[in-house]
Design an enzyme around this catalytic site. Structure first.
Site, short mmCIF file in Angstrom:
data_model
loop_
_atom_site.label_atom_id
_atom_site.label_comp_id
_atom_site.label_asym_id
_atom_site.label_seq_id
_atom_site.Cartn_x
_atom_site.Cartn_y
_atom_site.Cartn_z
N ALA A 82 0.87 -1.17 0.00
CA ALA A 82 0.00 0.00 0.00
C ALA A 82 0.91 1.22 0.00
CB ALA A 82 -0.90 -0.02 1.23
N GLY A 128 0.61 -4.93 0.89
CA GLY A 128 -0.60 -4.98 0.05
C GLY A 128 -0.36 -5.72 -1.26
N GLU A 188 -0.68 -9.28 -0.37
CA GLU A 188 -2.11 -9.54 -0.12
C GLU A 188 -2.87 -9.62 -1.44
OE1 GLU A 188 -2.11 -6.14 2.61
OE2 GLU A 188 -3.02 -7.43 4.10
N GLU A 230 4.78 -4.84 7.07
CA GLU A 230 4.08 -3.71 7.72
C GLU A 230 4.58 -3.44 9.13
OE1 GLU A 230 2.63 -6.19 6.04
OE2 GLU A 230 1.02 -5.44 4.78
#
Ligand code: COA
Length: 261
Positions: free
Chosen positions: A67, A112, A115, A135
């Site tokens: 992200a 992300g 993911e 993260e």
């Protein structure tokens, strides 16, 4: 004018390729990318001519490096929760597309990006890919489904280790853990994907949809419920023209032509 500014889209012979195109930011998922991916997958779902999707990142360094940290930096708790839900909805949309989505992992697939890859149906990586959930190093945790899908794919023990340490793993280890389906040399990545795409683009679409749904249920429901669901979907397969065509073609010793009916 295209509604897409962060994606490149290419349709070819039943295969739709979606390329996240922010190579200068290692294809990081900002809100605009997530929104455009929502729209792209929404239109793919409605287009019967698309049998298989390839999802990848531009450049030769990253699939998606996570992200967008510059956006995360400004989030308050309410916005953060909403952003996580928005990302999770995208992952679920991909997972439940009803068509195979192949993650073409051509480099970093972190946070992300990892993911996103885990929400795809199949994951094929070049040997220089690196995967992980880093993260924790930013003082946060996975928010786009990483804790749940990683645990389902590699088991709780490994998932919690990877998320707690943030350790990046090489493609070979990811393959060994079951996080990847296949690893190849970078120069072979496109040919490897093309071989799989050619097969899937000519397979029976409704049977593929049912296989994906049944296998996904395995992670969520008790065995007997999963078996009941499988039998029900098997019955639905046998209501299709493609079942008639596939079995007849076998008996007539010819290649089946599946039409998704
Ligand atoms: N969000 C926003 N920008 C990112 C990003 C992310 N997740 N990952 C990389 N970038 C940007 C960098 O800030 C840099 O931008 P700049 O050139 O404007 O400074 C550019 O992409 C290139 O990255 P850089 O760090 O210079 O490349 P590198 O080869 O030295 O390192 C990584 C590659 C992947 C190891 C490193 O970029 C990294 O750790 N990224 C963050 C990974 C992460 O924590 N992801 C989870 C996010 S929740």
């Amino acid at each position: 004018m295209s509604q897409f500014h962060t994606l490149e889209l290419l349709s070819n012979d039943g295969c739709y390729t979606i390329t996240i195109n922010r190579p200068d930011k290692l294809n990081a998922l900002n809100r605009q990318v997530v929104t455009e991916l929502h729209h792209a997958f929404e239109s793919v779902a409605c287009d019967e001519s698309i049998r298989v999707v390839v999802l990848t990142g531009a450049g030769d360094k990253a699939f998606v490096a996570g992200a967008d940290i510059s956006e995360i930096n400004t989030l308050n708790p309410m916005d953060a929760q909403q952003f996580a839900q928005y990302g999770q909805q995208l992952m679920s949309r991909i997972e439940q597309l009803g068509k195979p989505v192949i993650a073409r992992i051509n480099g970093f697939a972190l946070g992300g990006g990892c993911e996103l890859a885990m929400a795809c149906t199949l994951r094929i990586a070049s040997s220089n890919a690196r995967m992980g959930l880093p993260e924790i190093g930013l003082g946060i945790m996975p928010g786009f489904g990483g804790t749940q899908r990683m645990a389902r794919l590699v088991g709780e023990g490994k998932a919690v280790e990877l998320a707690l340490t943030g350790r990046l793993i090489k493609a070979d280890e990811a393959l060994q853990l079951g996080l990847l389906n296949q690893v190849c040399e970078p120069a072979q990545l496109d040919d490897t994907i093309q071989t799989l795409v050619s097969q899937l683009a000519h397979s029976a679409p409704l049977a593929m949809r049912n296989i994906i749904a049944a296998v996904q249920a395995a992670g969520d429901v008790p065995l007997q419920s999963g078996l009941d669901y499988e039998a029900q979907l098997f019955g639905l397969c046998c209501a299709t023209e493609d079942m008639r065509e596939g079995t007849t073609a076998f008996l007539e010793k010819r290649k089946a032509e599946f039409r998704g009916r």
